[in-house]
Design a protein around this motif. Structure first.
Motif, PDB file in Angstrom:
ATOM      1  N   ARG A 145       7.187   6.804  -8.465  1.00 49.10           N
ATOM      2  CA  ARG A 145       5.644   6.989  -9.026  1.00 49.10           C
ATOM      3  C   ARG A 145       5.501   7.954 -10.343  1.00 49.10           C
ATOM      4  N   ILE A 159      -0.945   7.991   3.253  1.00 45.48           N
ATOM      5  CA  ILE A 159      -1.476   7.082   2.298  1.00 45.48           C
ATOM      6  C   ILE A 159      -0.660   7.223   0.978  1.00 45.48           C
ATOM      7  N   ASP A 160      -0.423   8.282   0.564  1.00 40.11           N
ATOM      8  CA  ASP A 160       0.475   8.396  -0.645  1.00 40.11           C
ATOM      9  C   ASP A 160       1.677   7.744  -0.635  1.00 40.11           C
ATOM     10  N   GLU A 207       2.542   5.325   1.625  1.00 38.36           N
ATOM     11  CA  GLU A 207       2.391   3.905   1.850  1.00 38.36           C
ATOM     12  C   GLU A 207       2.237   3.276   0.425  1.00 38.36           C
ATOM     13  N   ARG A 208       1.373   4.019  -0.578  1.00 42.75           N
ATOM     14  CA  ARG A 208       1.192   3.503  -1.914  1.00 42.75           C
ATOM     15  C   ARG A 208       2.554   3.587  -2.489  1.00 42.75           C
ATOM     16  N   ARG A 216       4.607   0.566  -1.430  1.00 43.94           N
ATOM     17  CA  ARG A 216       4.180  -0.607  -1.802  1.00 43.94           C
ATOM     18  C   ARG A 216       4.531  -0.825  -3.344  1.00 43.94           C
ATOM     19  N   LEU A 223      -2.382  -0.662  -7.667  1.00 41.48           N
ATOM     20  CA  LEU A 223      -1.756   0.545  -6.989  1.00 41.48           C
ATOM     21  C   LEU A 223      -1.234   1.689  -7.963  1.00 41.48           C
ATOM     22  N   LEU A 224      -1.183   1.484  -9.208  1.00 41.20           N
ATOM     23  CA  LEU A 224      -0.815   2.477 -10.078  1.00 41.20           C
ATOM     24  C   LEU A 224      -1.807   3.624 -10.503  1.00 41.20           C
TER      25      LEU A 224
END
Lengths: 426, 505
Positions: free
Chosen positions: A147, A397-398, A400-401, A404, A425-426
């Protein structure tokens, strides 16, 4: 979890050792001399704490004498792979540190074999929850790096990329990541193959539990009316112990809270006496454990999306229970989340603890009495002396993002709508 | 259920301080005296006859108003017995600057209480006395209301002056548009699950002594009946007890300094110098235009607690359901953080079965589904006032002069549970860099931009687009700095008389 009684004469020494692992209260030194947590690549979370239950006298409300329990030291790690492998590794790399710590416990001498001692002091949880089955620490770190790399690339090339349609942007980023990978700047290891033994055990568990339930069903149906009658009676008569928590105690807990976006939580207490409560706790936690293992494997425990790991452990012949979790946000938001989203689940488990706010048919009321529930829980919360988190800045959540994002990248062709959702999501 | 709720007595408005019911909008002049008690006897004497304005509707309406609220230290200084004080909520007793609370509220770095102008350690006021008056009336009112006993009773720590900016906060945006509607008549049954967003909130969320959104009562002192408490109302939930909290509430006061120039210079610069685009970016950060119109689309269905006047529809009949991508109103916009307008469940499950399915965790599974706690447990009633001279956006583009006046907001909110309402909102929704599935950005207006362990980036702001890459703005400066603050108890008029007599002789 390694659980060992502390030698009473050594408690102060042990506490000093534990404190020495922190930079400040609530802030671990991840590379401390005793147990350099960050060196262990399969370790998500770890904690060491003294299980000093403030509420052992609560059995008095049932006319029972307060029992004397040993004061335990608990050492927990949430790890990838087999516990035995981790214990061997930790025993090797932190040999002196662990010996220093455990030498403050009963029955640990200069001759003791460290690994064997830890194994013999293993306390197995009755229920265990993992936010995302199969996401290793390594994977979480790789995905975080991915990311970051995408962020930097997008920031540096905004003008060229900002107006690309989602599918084209997706393809462009796929090319970028492929180039980064072949240049050795990014690693995205493939899914490690699941050991056959694990797969067989998991399938047996998946099928076995419901089968056992079916086999026991006739008996359960016969017992059910008596059980319900008794439960209803208990619900109406069990005393509540929800007095205001001592402010100094609460402040001490707060000292170690809210240093990161994630917090640790440990709560401990005595079970209500009698078979009905024990059977309820056990049955519910078996169910929770089964659900956590087979149904809630991708980021959600029922509606809760903030728990990384959680486990429930019986102590002292099922007389006491301790609950551990790692959750995002403050303890206040954690409790609100539970009350508002899975109050029913909370009630079924914790209402079997002495003093819990009164429930109705096991699932209703209880924690809906917010003030009583929060006081109850705070009173049962234990300070954690040492707590480590491998990815300190990442919430569930981070993670999970990031997962994904990676999954989307590894999908060759996305539909227009899928690509749009992925780009978002980006 | 509704019928049993209605059985209770109506709220005695003449016992409630007016600020709970009214914003005193016509009284455009206001000043708040932060005081320490110099002489307890004199303070009690002054408070016993203080002309405190109630929430009762008067005809003609009053042209001035006076309100009184105490910190925990103030109650002690007034001689209120320790056991009574100890029954107030823990966060009120600990105060705003307790060590772990600073981390939760974002009061670190430049916002740290050690740098505040008031409210830290020895600078915590004992009480605040708030004066309101219609234009031109404040000076006289303060003079008359303070009276001869004032100086004997109180040491003035500081006066918080306010300015009338005509309903516009210093950055230039219409403020105070969205407020919860209090269920004064207790018509609503809070135990029923809320499927659609409602702006009606239980009385007990804003007034102590009444059922809250859990249909329970919030922490406040209950006392045995004695001579001093004879006048107090009984506790609804504890027969035989008198309720010191009833008709009172907690008041949060924070002095928020706003750097108006930094704000407008930032948006103008990031918009490449374009004034129109700059204002659009500013609106995206707020979630409303300067005139107050929401960026999220207005819906056709009515919302309970939001009126049907054209203005009310235009400015408040919306939720964020119609903007799931955040392309109209960014997820991180101030108004979307401060009130996400979300009901109890994601996806509005109408039937019991679909609710059970959702509760068990088999409801909507999208990345952004079900991230936030239901908003009805986290509402606050805002009563803040601005200070400092107006600075229009077009005049804010030049550098500050050496003797630039200070501008900002004396943020005031009322709530019955500071921890679940103000603190939760401030922590989980405003300060958090992880709100609504985002990472790396806190409230674009209020965020402190301080890095966290493992989170080096906290100063972004993202504008999602319906189809395409979001627009991300990095390196937002800190536009707001906290300069002071404290937690107060705003007593009922009966409780005020009790507090002002209990400690004497």
């Amino acid at each position: 979890m390694v659980l060992a009684p502390i030698a009473p004469a050594r408690e102060a020494e042990l506490r000093a050792l534990l404190d020495s692992m922190n930079e400040a209260p609530g802030r671990v030194n991840p590379n401390n001399a005793l147990l350099p947590f960050e060196k262990f690549e399969t370790l998500h979370f770890a904690r060491l704490l003294v299980l000093n239950d403030q509420t052992i006298g609560d059995v008095g409300v049932y006319g029972l004498a307060t029992r004397t329990y040993p004061l335990y030291l608990a050492f927990l790690g949430d790890i990838d792979g087999e516990a035995s492998d981790f214990l061997a590794e930790v025993a090797q790399r932190a040999f002196e540190g662990l010996r220093a710590i455990f030498s403050c416990c009963e029955g640990f001498s200069a001759e003791t074999d460290l690994v064997r001692w830890m194994q013999s002091h293993e306390a197995a949880p009755i229920a265990n929850y993992v936010n995302w089955r199969g996401r290793t620490v390594r994977r979480a770190r790789e995905e975080a790096k991915l990311r970051d790399a995408l962020e930097s690339y997008l920031a540096a090339n905004t003008a060229a990329l900002a107006d690309l349609p989602p599918r084209e942007l997706h393809q462009d980023l796929q090319r970028f990541v492929a180039a980064e990978k072949s240049a050795g700047r990014l690693t995205l290891a493939g899914e490690e193959s699941t050991p056959v033994g694990w797969w067989i055990k998991n399938t047996l568990h998946l099928v076995g539990m419901p089968l056992l339930f079916l086999v026991a069903l006739p008996l359960l149906i016969v017992v059910a009316p008596f059980y319900l009658l008794r439960l209803r009676h208990l619900e109406k008569t069990d005393p509540e112990l929800c007095s205001r928590v001592d402010q100094a105690y609460s402040d001490k807990l707060a000292q170690t809270e809210d240093h990161l976006v994630t917090n640790q939580f440990t709560a401990m207490g005595s079970l209500k006496p009698g078979l009905v409560r024990l059977a309820t706790t056990t049955g519910i936690l078996w169910t929770v454990n089964w659900g956590a293992r087979h149904l809630f494997t991708r980021g959600r425990l029922a509606r809760i999306r903030t728990i990384h790991f959680a486990r429930w452990v019986f102590l002292d012949g099922h007389k006491r229970m301790v609950f551990f979790s790692n959750y995002d946000g403050t303890v206040e938001s954690y409790m609100d989340d539970f009350i508002n989203k899975t109050g029913f689940g909370l009630n079924t488990v914790f209402s079997n603890g002495i003093g819990y706010p009164r429930t109705n048919w096991l699932v209703l009321d209880g924690c809906q009495d917010e003030r009583k529930y929060k006081d109850f829980l705070r009173r049962h919360t234990l300070p954690t002396q040492v707590w480590y988190k491998a990815c300190p800045g990442l919430t569930a959540i981070d993670l999970e993002r990031n997962s994904r994002i990676r999954e989307g990248l590894e999908t060759t062709s996305l539909s227009e709508e899928e690509a749009r959702q992925w780009v978002a999501l980006l | 259920m509704g019928r049993t709720l209605m059985k209770h007595d109506e709220v005695d408005y003449s016992d409630v301080q007016g600020l709970v019911h009214f914003g005193y909008g016509k009284m455009t002049e206001a000043s708040y005296a932060l005081l320490r008690i110099k002489d307890a006897d004199a303070a009690r004497a002054w408070l016993q006859v203080a002309p405190v304005t109630s929430a009762a509707t008067m005809n003609p309406p009053p042209s001035t108003a006076l309100q009184v609220a105490f910190t925990a230290g103030g109650l002690a200084a007034l001689g209120v017995p320790g056991p009574v004080i100890a029954e107030f909520s823990p966060e009120f007793l600990a105060g705003m600057t307790e060590e772990s609370r600073m981390r939760r509220l974002g009061d670190v770095g430049s916002n740290a209480p050690a740098q505040w102008e008031w409210g830290y350690e020895t600078d915590v006021p004992h009480l605040v006395i708030m004066f309101f008056a219609e234009p031109g009336g404040l000076t006289n009112f303060v003079q008359n209301a303070t009276g001869p006993g004032w100086n004997e009773a109180f040491a003035e720590m500081r006066w918080l002056k306010t300015a009338n900016l005509d309903g516009v906060e210093p950055f230039g945006f219409t403020d105070g548009i969205s407020q919860p509607q209090i269920d004064w008549e207790r018509q609503r049954d809070p135990t029923r699950p809320q499927i659609d967003y409602s702006n009606v909130v239980a009385l007990g969320e804003f007034l102590l002594g009444y059922p809250n959104e859990y249909n329970k009562y919030t922490d406040r002192p209950l006392v045995d009946a004695n001579a001093a408490s004879a006048d107090l109302l009984p506790a609804e939930d504890a027969p035989g007890k008198k309720d010191v909290g009833r008709n009172g509430t907690y008041l949060v006061l924070r002095d928020l300094r706003q750097d108006v120039r930094a704000f407008w210079q930032f948006v103008r610069q990031r918009a490449g110098g374009d004034a129109v685009e700059g204002e659009k970016l500013a609106a995206a950060m707020v979630g409303r235009t300067r005139a107050g119109d929401p960026l999220a689309p207005i819906q056709n269905e009515t919302i309970p607690g939001i009126g049907s006047q054209p203005d009310q529809i235009k400015q408040n009949r919306f939720t964020f359901d119609q903007d799931p991508t955040g392309s109209a109103c960014p997820f991180g916009a101030h108004v979307r953080r401060a009130n996400p307008r979300n009901p109890d469940f994601p996806g509005r499950p109408a039937s019991l079965l679909s609710r059970v399915i959702t509760m068990l965790g088999f409801g909507p599974k999208g990345f952004r589904d079900d991230l936030m706690s239901p908003v009805r447990f986290h509402r606050i009633l805002r009563r803040g006032r601005e200070y400092g001279p107006e600075l229009l956006p077009e005049n804010a583009l030049t550098p500050a002069s050496p003797n630039e006046p200070e501008r900002g907001l004396h943020f005031i909110c009322l709530n019955a549970n500071i921890s679940r309402q103000f603190e939760f909102l401030q922590n989980a929704w405003i300060v958090s860099t992880k709100f609504s599935g985002m990472t790396g950005e806190s409230d674009p207006l209020l965020g402190n931009r301080a890095p966290l362990p493992g989170c080096p980036v906290t100063a972004d702001f993202s504008r999602p687009r319906a189809a395409g890459l979001r627009h991300r703005f990095a390196g937002l400066p800190r536009f707001v700095t906290v300069r002071g603050g404290a937690y107060f108890f705003l007593p009922s008029l009966r409780a005020l008389r009790y507090l002002a007599t209990i400690g004497s002789g």
